[in-house]
Structure formats: structure tokens, C-alpha cells
Design an enzyme around this catalytic site. Structure first.
Site, PDB file in Angstrom:
ATOM      1  N   HIS A 170       0.817  -1.228   0.000  1.00  0.00           N
ATOM      2  CA  HIS A 170       0.000   0.000   0.000  1.00  0.00           C
ATOM      3  C   HIS A 170       0.845   1.269   0.000  1.00  0.00           C
ATOM      4  O   HIS A 170       0.331   2.351  -0.261  1.00  0.00           O
ATOM      5  CB  HIS A 170      -0.934  -0.002   1.216  1.00  0.00           C
ATOM      6  CG  HIS A 170      -2.010  -1.036   1.113  1.00  0.00           C
ATOM      7  ND1 HIS A 170      -3.318  -0.717   0.843  1.00  0.00           N
ATOM      8  CD2 HIS A 170      -1.968  -2.382   1.187  1.00  0.00           C
ATOM      9  CE1 HIS A 170      -4.028  -1.830   0.784  1.00  0.00           C
ATOM     10  NE2 HIS A 170      -3.238  -2.854   0.990  1.00  0.00           N
ATOM     11  N   ASP A 379       3.509   9.602  -0.619  1.00  0.00           N
ATOM     12  CA  ASP A 379       2.320   8.816  -0.248  1.00  0.00           C
ATOM     13  C   ASP A 379       2.095   7.752  -1.315  1.00  0.00           C
ATOM     14  O   ASP A 379       2.199   8.060  -2.511  1.00  0.00           O
ATOM     15  CB  ASP A 379       1.092   9.749  -0.197  1.00  0.00           C
ATOM     16  CG  ASP A 379       0.085   9.354   0.874  1.00  0.00           C
ATOM     17  OD1 ASP A 379       0.020   8.159   1.205  1.00  0.00           O
ATOM     18  OD2 ASP A 379      -0.631  10.253   1.370  1.00  0.00           O
TER      19      ASP A 379
HETATM   20  C1  GDG Z   1      -2.102   3.836   3.367  1.00  0.00           C
HETATM   21  C2  GDG Z   1      -1.094   4.521   2.437  1.00  0.00           C
HETATM   22  C3  GDG Z   1      -2.786   4.442   0.603  1.00  0.00           C
HETATM   23  C4  GDG Z   1      -8.835   9.401   8.210  1.00  0.00           C
HETATM   24  N1  GDG Z   1      -9.260   9.982   9.337  1.00  0.00           N
HETATM   25  C5  GDG Z   1     -10.471   9.446   9.602  1.00  0.00           C
HETATM   26  C6  GDG Z   1     -10.785   8.525   8.594  1.00  0.00           C
HETATM   27  N2  GDG Z   1      -9.770   8.511   7.758  1.00  0.00           N
HETATM   28  C7  GDG Z   1      -9.713   7.677   6.545  1.00  0.00           C
HETATM   29  C8  GDG Z   1      -9.697   8.500   5.282  1.00  0.00           C
HETATM   30  C9  GDG Z   1      -9.069   7.493   4.317  1.00  0.00           C
HETATM   31  C10 GDG Z   1      -8.099   6.729   5.208  1.00  0.00           C
HETATM   32  O1  GDG Z   1      -8.496   6.929   6.557  1.00  0.00           O
HETATM   33  C11 GDG Z   1      -6.674   7.232   5.046  1.00  0.00           C
HETATM   34  O2  GDG Z   1      -6.170   6.743   3.839  1.00  0.00           O
HETATM   35  P1  GDG Z   1      -4.959   7.400   3.083  1.00  0.00           P
HETATM   36  O3  GDG Z   1      -4.819   6.728   1.777  1.00  0.00           O
HETATM   37  O4  GDG Z   1      -5.226   8.858   2.953  1.00  0.00           O
HETATM   38  O5  GDG Z   1      -3.678   7.215   4.011  1.00  0.00           O
HETATM   39  P2  GDG Z   1      -2.963   6.020   4.902  1.00  0.00           P
HETATM   40  O6  GDG Z   1      -3.720   5.724   6.142  1.00  0.00           O
HETATM   41  O7  GDG Z   1      -1.563   6.460   5.073  1.00  0.00           O
HETATM   42  O8  GDG Z   1      -3.049   4.728   3.951  1.00  0.00           O
HETATM   43  C12 GDG Z   1      -1.818   5.336   1.380  1.00  0.00           C
HETATM   44  C13 GDG Z   1      -3.663   3.627   1.534  1.00  0.00           C
HETATM   45  O9  GDG Z   1      -2.894   2.930   2.527  1.00  0.00           O
HETATM   46  C14 GDG Z   1      -4.494   2.594   0.775  1.00  0.00           C
HETATM   47  O10 GDG Z   1      -3.695   1.765  -0.006  1.00  0.00           O
HETATM   48  O11 GDG Z   1      -3.615   5.266  -0.206  1.00  0.00           O
HETATM   49  O12 GDG Z   1      -0.887   5.925   0.492  1.00  0.00           O
HETATM   50  O13 GDG Z   1      -0.202   5.349   3.183  1.00  0.00           O
HETATM   51  O14 GDG Z   1     -10.021   6.575   3.839  1.00  0.00           O
HETATM   52  O15 GDG Z   1     -10.976   8.912   4.962  1.00  0.00           O
HETATM   53  N3  GDG Z   1     -11.948   7.832   8.555  1.00  0.00           N
HETATM   54  C15 GDG Z   1     -12.823   8.040   9.564  1.00  0.00           C
HETATM   55  N4  GDG Z   1     -12.567   8.896  10.586  1.00  0.00           N
HETATM   56  C16 GDG Z   1     -11.414   9.622  10.646  1.00  0.00           C
HETATM   57  O16 GDG Z   1     -11.220  10.418  11.576  1.00  0.00           O
HETATM   58  N5  GDG Z   1     -13.988   7.367   9.556  1.00  0.00           N
END
Ligand code: GDG
Length: 476
Positions: A170, A379
Site C-alpha cells: 500500500h 504517499d
Molecule cells: C495507506 C497509504 C494508501 C482518516 N481519518 C479518519 C478517517 N480517515 C480515513 C480517510 C481514508 C483513510 O483513513 C486514510 O487513507 P490514506 O490513503 O489517505 O492514508 P494512509 O492511512 O496512510 O493509507 C496510502 C492507503 O494505505 C491505501 O492503499 O492510499 O498511500 O499510506 O479513507 O478517509 N476515517 C474516519 N474517521 C477519521 O477520523 N472514519
């Protein structure tokens, strides 16, 4: 949320293996137990996949020394892997999050190398491989997730040569020069080579992997194919991860969300422009850079604090890892200084929330924001950028997006920016906020089409279709 326990694991022909289970076990003050969706992008992405592909999920239930039996939750068979407090410290906080995470993210923080962390990483990967071997049905398909479990494919193949094994990373796979720093680089590559299909977010990651395997082991490679000495073919390919676009959109368009979005704007005193940032509190996400840029835009008068507000949600993450504690202090100081210098009573320009919220609230924030600011220094993908696009009504809104997020390769019509360049960031944030409705709509229309056409179901199907064509003894 309710959960039903069963003592022995049923065999499953589809098994997902990830560091975390999709739910964490939470014990309330009165002793009752709840299950809460675990944080982060992997679980966000996989929840909808598992609704389509019933199966088992092997993972850690999120707290130390929980000796849980296998149980069923929302029709999903969950297979808990036990971790002690020391396992968490060495394998998870140590090797996974203080060695691999910074190394794979372009060393934006210095990685720490400790041999005892590595030894524990090996031991825990064994534990996950054994748990997966126990639950997978004969000739089943096992899909291993992410950087915490890179040795599992090889270990699992040794235990169960009948299985088809997929792996998806990821986070970014680093350039070869950085990967070579890792004292255990050979073992990690061999671990991954146990899979039939190794998936990356971007083609560059897949190419880095194939190049490293060729250089280090002199294996024969042809484009995305690697031939191993035991006669197997391993394929390394890019599968840019996606979101449940329709689900997010429907949630954002509901009456309740519309009303909540209006309330959020009213709570912010109905400013002309709402900027929004939503991130796990992580040093890869470029939060200080964007906050600094916004502070300067207020200080130099580009935006009047009466007109513009920056709402930043920072979801608590890895709070016991040193770098994360330092980052939290840095951001607290930065926000305090900017608000102290430029705010007036009851009207700070930055609203900073160190908390996590239900999905409904996230959708309302996306709907309420005029400009979404996503500025990671590196990222793998960044789902938040795609979620914002899916949550907009019509073609409204503007996305400021770092060139160093995987999502920038797909969302080319975002206002792209180099987050290290604070002046550039200021100028792009101002352009995004002030651009004409017509320009914004043109950009958003193209991004929306992309996000809806490339959704999470299509992503999972393309990986699983490819994997089902590969596998033991096949030449695909
Ligand atoms: C890894 C990789 C890759 C965040 N705060 C809350 C919340 N979130 C959700 C967001 C989003 C998810 O968490 C975060 O996803 P990201 O992709 O932005 O980042 P990482 O956690 O670092 O994810 C990344 C991912 O894996 C998938 O392969 O895209 O590059 O680092 O969905 O909305 N959700 C809720 N409350 C929050 O306070 N419900």
C-alpha cells in the site's frame, strides 16, 4: 457492533492477511466490549472488497495480549493473531513503523535499524504465515497486505505450496538506492518473491522491485515477469488502489450529510472559503508545510481571516513512536503561533482537530470544503484525495494535490504542487481558491469521471483476475 465467537476456524478459499483486523476490540469502562473500525487507508479500501468476496481475514485485533478465539463479524470470518506488548514494540512500532515506513517514504524521517527489531519481524511474520496456512482451504487464494508482512508470501509458500498467493504493497516501493540501505534487503526481496503476483501502487514501484531482483540475484526478468530458480514465474505489476466511489457519493449526497455540512459551515461562522485537510497524523503527510503556507497567506494579507478558514483533522496515529510524538508537538506549536498572531477572539484562522470521526462526519466535511489540501511529501496513493472528489455535489470544489502522492498520477487535473516549495504551495492554494467556477468545474468533471470509473471493485477484480490466472505451476 455484535460479534459471534466460534472455537475452530472454518477453512476459507479466500483469505486476506493484514497486520490489523478490520475492527479493533475496545473494552468500555463498564467492562463491555465493542468493535470499532480500525484506522487507516488499508481498512477503508478493503471493507467494500470484503463485502463482495466473502472469506476470512487474518490480523491483529489492535491491543496487546488479547487472546481471542476466531469470530465472525458482519459475515466476515476473523482470525486474530496475538501480539504481546513487546511484539508490538519491536515488530510493529519498531521494524514496521520506525525502519520500513520512513525508508519506503523517501527517508523523510531517518530510519532506525535494530537487529532485535528485525528478529521479531521475522518471528511475527512466521506467526501470520502459520495462521494463514491453518485457515486457507486446499488450493485457496491468499492475499497478503502491506509492508508489515513482506516475509509472509515466502513463508506461506513453504508451508502450503498448493495456494495461490498475492501480495499488495500500500505504500511506495522505494528507489533502488534507498532500498539498498536495508541490512535485510535480500531477505525482504525473497519474502516477496514467494507470491505469484506482487502488486504496487505505481508502475515505478514494480519496476524498482524487478530491477532489484535482477541486480541482486541475477534472476532472469522480462518486463514485469521474474523467473525464480525453482521454475516459478512471479509477476510484479501496478494496481493503483481506489475507493468505493458510489458508496461515498451516496453518503455525501444524503439529506443528513447536506444538513451536517451546512452546520459545519455555520459553526465556522460561514466564511467565504473553507480549506480542509484530513490526514492520519504522520510526518509523510506534509501537514506543517500546508499549515505554514496558509499562515503566511493570512499574514501577508492574501486572505482575510474573516473570509478564510483552514479546518485540519489529524487522526491520532502510532502515538508511541518517537517521530510521531515530535510531529504532534511541532504542529501544536505551529497552529498555536499562527492563531495567536493572526486570530481574533472566537475566530482563529486554523481549526485543528486531533481526533477521529465517523464516516458520516468525514463526508460532511468533504462536502463543506471549498478547497481540499492534500500535500504529502510522499504517499503510496492517498485515498482522501479521491474521497473528496467522490463527495462533491456536481463539479464543485478544488483539489490541491502533491505531486508526490500516488493519486497525482491519476488526478492530473488537480492543482498539483510540490509541498517542499512553500511559495509554490501558497500560490497554488490561492489559485485554487480564487479560480473561476468554470475552470474548477472543468477540472473536477474529469477527475470525477476517473474516480467513478476506477472504483475499488474494479481494482480488486483486476488484481484477483490476474492472480487467478497465475499460481502454482502456471506460466501466464
Ligand atoms: C495507506 C497509504 C494508501 C482518516 N481519518 C479518519 C478517517 N480517515 C480515513 C480517510 C481514508 C483513510 O483513513 C486514510 O487513507 P490514506 O490513503 O489517505 O492514508 P494512509 O492511512 O496512510 O493509507 C496510502 C492507503 O494505505 C491505501 O492503499 O492510499 O498511500 O499510506 O479513507 O478517509 N476515517 C474516519 N474517521 C477519521 O477520523 N472514519
Amino acid at each position: 457492533m455484535s460479534a459471534e465467537r466460534h472455537r475452530t476456524s472454518k477453512k476459507a478459499s479466500f483469505v486476506v492477511v493484514a497486520n490489523r483486523l478490520p475492527v479493533d476490540r475496545v473494552v468500555n469502562p463498564d467492562g463491555s466490549v465493542d468493535w470499532r473500525t480500525s484506522p487507516g487507508g488499508l481498512v477503508s479500501a478493503f471493507e467494500p472488497v470484503m463485502r463482495t468476496h466473502r472469506g476470512a481475514w487474518v490480523g491483529w485485533p489492535g491491543s496487546a495480549d488479547d487472546d481471542l478465539e476466531p469470530f465472525t463479524h458482519n459475515d466476515l470470518q476473523l482470525e486474530p493473531v496475538h501480539l504481546s506488548a513487546e511484539d508490538i514494540e519491536f515488530y510493529y512500532e519498531g521494524f514496521s513503523n520506525a525502519t520500513l515506513w520512513p525508508l519506503y517514504h523517501d527517508v523523510v524521517a531517518p530510519p532506525t535499524y535494530h537487529r532485535e527489531w528485525w528478529d521479531r519481524y521475522v518471528a511475527i511474520n512466521h506467526r501470520f504465515a502459520e495462521a494463514s496456512a491453518r485457515v486457507a482451504a486446499e488450493d485457496g487464494l491468499v492475499w497478503v497486505q502491506d509492508y508489515q508482512l513482506q516475509l509472509v508470501p515466502q513463508m506461506l509458500r513453504q508451508l502450503r505450496p498448493d495456494l495461490r498467493i498475492g501480495f499488495f504493497l500500500h505504500i511506495p516501493f522505494p528507489p533502488t538506492e534507498l532500498f539498498q540501505q536495508l541490512p535485510w534487503r535480500g531477505q525482504i526481496l525473497q519474502g516477496l518473491l514467494g507470491a505469484d503476483l506482487v502488486g504496487f501502487q505505481l508502475p515505478g514501484g514494480a519496476q524498482n522491485f524487478v530491477r532489484l531482483v535482477r541486480q541482486r540475484f541475477s534472476y532472469e526478468t522480462r518486463r514485469d515477469r521474474i523467473r525464480t530458480p525453482d521454475g516459478r514465474t512471479v509477476v510484479a505489476r501496478a494496481y493503483p488502489i481506489a475507493i468505493d466511489s458510489t458508496g461515498m457519493h451516496e453518503l455525501a449526497m444524503s439529506d443528513a450529510t447536506a444538513q451536517r455540512a451546512a452546520e459545519i459551515r455555520a459553526d465556522l461562522e460561514d466564511p467565504k472559503i473553507v480549506f480542509l485537510g484530513v490526514d492520519r497524523l504522520d510526518y509523510t503527510k506534509g501537514m506543517p508545510e500546508r499549515i505554514r503556507a496558509f499562515g503566511e497567506l493570512i499574514a501577508d494579507g492574501t486572505f482575510d481571516p474573516e473570509d478564510a478558514v483552514f479546518l485540519q483533522v489529524a487522526t491520532p496515529s502510532r502515538e508511541r513512536v518517537e517521530q510521531y510524538r515530535l510531529l504532534r508537538d511541532d504542529i501544536d506549536r505551529l497552529v498555536g503561533r499562527i492563531n495567536g498572531d493572526t486570530g481574533r477572539l472566537g475566530r482563529p484562522p486554523i481549526i485543528y482537530l486531533h481526533n477521529s470521526y465517523p464516516r458520516e462526519e468525514m463526508a460532511a466535511m468533504f462536502r463543506a470544503a471549498d478547497v481540499m489540501v492534500v500535500t504529502p511529501l510522499r504517499d503510496g496513493m492517498n485515498l482522501v484525495a479521491k474521497e473528496y472528489v467522490a463527495c462533491r455535489e456536481g463539479d464543485t470544489g478544488a483539489l490541491v494535490l502533491s505531486e508526490f502522492a500516488g493519486a497525482a498520477k491519476e488526478l492530473r487535473q488537480a492543482y498539483l504542487v510540490n509541498p517542499h516549495d512553500i511559495d509554490g504551495l501558497k500560490s497554488v492554494m490561492a489559485t485554487a481558491a480564487n479560480d473561476s467556477t468554470r475552470n474548477k468545474a472543468r477540472r473536477m468533471r474529469i477527475m470525477r469521471r476517473h474516480v467513478f470509473e476506477h472504483d475499488i471493485d474494479r481494482w480488486a477484480e483486476s488484481f484477483l483476475d490476474d492472480l487467478s490466472r497465475l499460481g502454482p505451476g502456471t506460466e501466464a
